[in-house]
Design a protein around this motif. Sequence first.
Motif, PDB file in Angstrom:
ATOM      1  N   ASN A  56     -33.396 123.038 -17.870  1.00  0.00           N
ATOM      2  CA  ASN A  56     -34.035 121.756 -18.143  1.00  0.00           C
ATOM      3  C   ASN A  56     -35.033 121.375 -17.061  1.00  0.00           C
ATOM      4  O   ASN A  56     -36.035 120.714 -17.335  1.00  0.00           O
ATOM      5  CB  ASN A  56     -32.969 120.664 -18.253  1.00  0.00           C
ATOM      6  CG  ASN A  56     -32.178 120.748 -19.531  1.00  0.00           C
ATOM      7  OD1 ASN A  56     -32.656 120.367 -20.593  1.00  0.00           O
ATOM      8  ND2 ASN A  56     -30.958 121.251 -19.448  1.00  0.00           N
ATOM      9  N   THR A  99     -36.130 119.810 -23.833  1.00  0.00           N
ATOM     10  CA  THR A  99     -35.260 119.744 -22.671  1.00  0.00           C
ATOM     11  C   THR A  99     -34.571 118.383 -22.652  1.00  0.00           C
ATOM     12  O   THR A  99     -34.882 117.501 -23.462  1.00  0.00           O
ATOM     13  CB  THR A  99     -36.053 119.925 -21.364  1.00  0.00           C
ATOM     14  OG1 THR A  99     -36.863 118.763 -21.149  1.00  0.00           O
ATOM     15  CG2 THR A  99     -36.930 121.160 -21.423  1.00  0.00           C
ATOM     16  N   VAL A 100     -33.656 118.196 -21.719  1.00  0.00           N
ATOM     17  CA  VAL A 100     -32.962 116.915 -21.622  1.00  0.00           C
ATOM     18  C   VAL A 100     -33.934 115.779 -21.300  1.00  0.00           C
ATOM     19  O   VAL A 100     -33.656 114.613 -21.568  1.00  0.00           O
ATOM     20  CB  VAL A 100     -31.835 117.001 -20.559  1.00  0.00           C
ATOM     21  CG1 VAL A 100     -32.401 117.041 -19.164  1.00  0.00           C
ATOM     22  CG2 VAL A 100     -30.838 115.851 -20.708  1.00  0.00           C
ATOM     23  N   VAL A 142     -30.910 124.785 -21.406  1.00  0.00           N
ATOM     24  CA  VAL A 142     -31.563 123.788 -22.258  1.00  0.00           C
ATOM     25  C   VAL A 142     -30.795 123.679 -23.558  1.00  0.00           C
ATOM     26  O   VAL A 142     -30.884 124.553 -24.418  1.00  0.00           O
ATOM     27  CB  VAL A 142     -33.030 124.172 -22.532  1.00  0.00           C
ATOM     28  CG1 VAL A 142     -33.689 123.130 -23.427  1.00  0.00           C
ATOM     29  CG2 VAL A 142     -33.788 124.294 -21.220  1.00  0.00           C
ATOM     30  N   THR A 248     -28.889 120.786 -14.067  1.00  0.00           N
ATOM     31  CA  THR A 248     -29.265 119.530 -14.711  1.00  0.00           C
ATOM     32  C   THR A 248     -28.169 119.095 -15.677  1.00  0.00           C
ATOM     33  O   THR A 248     -27.775 117.930 -15.712  1.00  0.00           O
ATOM     34  CB  THR A 248     -30.605 119.686 -15.463  1.00  0.00           C
ATOM     35  OG1 THR A 248     -31.590 120.161 -14.537  1.00  0.00           O
ATOM     36  CG2 THR A 248     -31.053 118.354 -16.057  1.00  0.00           C
ATOM     37  N   THR A 249     -27.675 120.059 -16.458  1.00  0.00           N
ATOM     38  CA  THR A 249     -26.488 119.800 -17.271  1.00  0.00           C
ATOM     39  C   THR A 249     -25.287 120.485 -16.619  1.00  0.00           C
ATOM     40  O   THR A 249     -25.433 121.376 -15.794  1.00  0.00           O
ATOM     41  CB  THR A 249     -26.667 120.322 -18.713  1.00  0.00           C
ATOM     42  OG1 THR A 249     -27.083 121.692 -18.669  1.00  0.00           O
ATOM     43  CG2 THR A 249     -27.712 119.497 -19.457  1.00  0.00           C
TER      44      THR A 249
END
Length: 494
Positions: A56, A99-100, A142, A248-249
């Motif tokens: 992401n 993406t987020v 992602v 990110t995640t």
Amino acid sequence: MWFLSKLFGPKPVIAKSRYKTIEEIKASPFTKKTVGSGYALNPDVYYIVASVELGNTTTKCILTATNLNTSRSYLLDKTVNMTRDIRPPKPGEEVFGKTVWGVELTKESVAELVRDTILESAKRARIDIEEDLDFVVRSTGVTAGFASPKDVGQLIIALAEGCLKAGIPPRKMAPALSVDNLPPRLRKFSLLDKVIFDGAVASVIPPTGRQVVANEMEGELVTAGIKIGAKWTKVDYRNPCVSLDFGTTLAGRIVNSAEPYARTIGNFCGLAGAIPDALIRGTEMVDMEGGAAIDLYRKSILKGADWKKARENAEMIHEEVIDIRKVPEDRRRFGTVPVDPDAAYDAGTTLIGCDAGKNGDKLPELAKIGHEIYQEDGINTLFATLDYVSALIAKRLIDEAFEEGVIEEGSVLGVTGRAGITGEKPRLILEYVNKRFRDVVFVSDALALGAAVMARCMNSIGTPHTPIGGRQGGPCILGMRRKLQRKKEEKWIE
């Protein structure tokens, strides 16, 4: 030295990536002995793998070289590009995901970014893709902009297109069918004539049935990567173990101690680095759409921070915004990540998630909070707040897992990812969770190291004398694997 540990707290065990050049690998055919003088009798053979990851926040190509005598992995190059810089869709291109942060992705744009990243990495490492590179593993973090876990497969296909455009032959992206299909220098290390690849990576099998969380492959790779990264330490990070990846995640696994293959009895999912990224956007010092904490981070950023205030800030953020719990059965997303709780619970796998509100709807609120902290306390204390926020996420995830009864006694914890190993996060995380685990280890670049492990597993390239899989303190599980596979063959013939 126990009194120093009591005074300052336990010291984190950190496995940092070590680099070698392709020239060093080719010029040093023997490993120095660790005891005594001279060199080992067996010449070194290195297995070179490219880990290609679209995340992401960042898109990476990390080249690793694993010494098949010692099972230690080195980095040849780490090329990192920002995913937000991917070109926008052209007319006629189909957007298949985001993406987020809402960056749109097409098959063509992903392939181009991946191609350019691979070629840049190969050039920096001075390797020949055809002659030096042995295997490529593709992965993605992602997952937020996809309708279901299975839709991530389209992105994996786009990653493959990028690899092909970079000149990587298809044979270097698929497992060998026999030892004869491997380069001659690798054949004596392959056990393909004894065992086949049956889906287990570093002696762990994924949840059975349908895919339970969209970024499941990330959890698989980082768990394996922490196992190989821990080889640089004295920590025996084998089963039972727990992995947390703060990209990110959020990704990670809870693994039991069954043999020959351990089961994945828990999965982590949701948001991780996206939370500090949202807070840092409140400073207005980074882009409000694609900005990340890594844009501002530097080693001196925590100098002069008010740690007491930082902890108070983090506790307030957790109380007001961050939701950490077992994923309810009626949810199809948690922390923006597609999940399938029915499949998970049918397979005996517990899903534990981290969210900001519901599916990230409070990320804008985090930016406002970040702005207030920046105005009142300054950038140094804001970054200290980020460290406490991540540490508390780790604590709450682990507490929830223990409450659900899915972490075995004697488990080892491994942590990786930018929002889990930078700054003072390792020290703070260790203070919160140290008493719950036999050992805790922090590993950089675990996803790339995991790609190297997966590539070895897919081609049955093992090191029985220094095993990665199996139980802590136990031997190689090759014999048990052969016995299990023979039973399956006999049952199939019947």
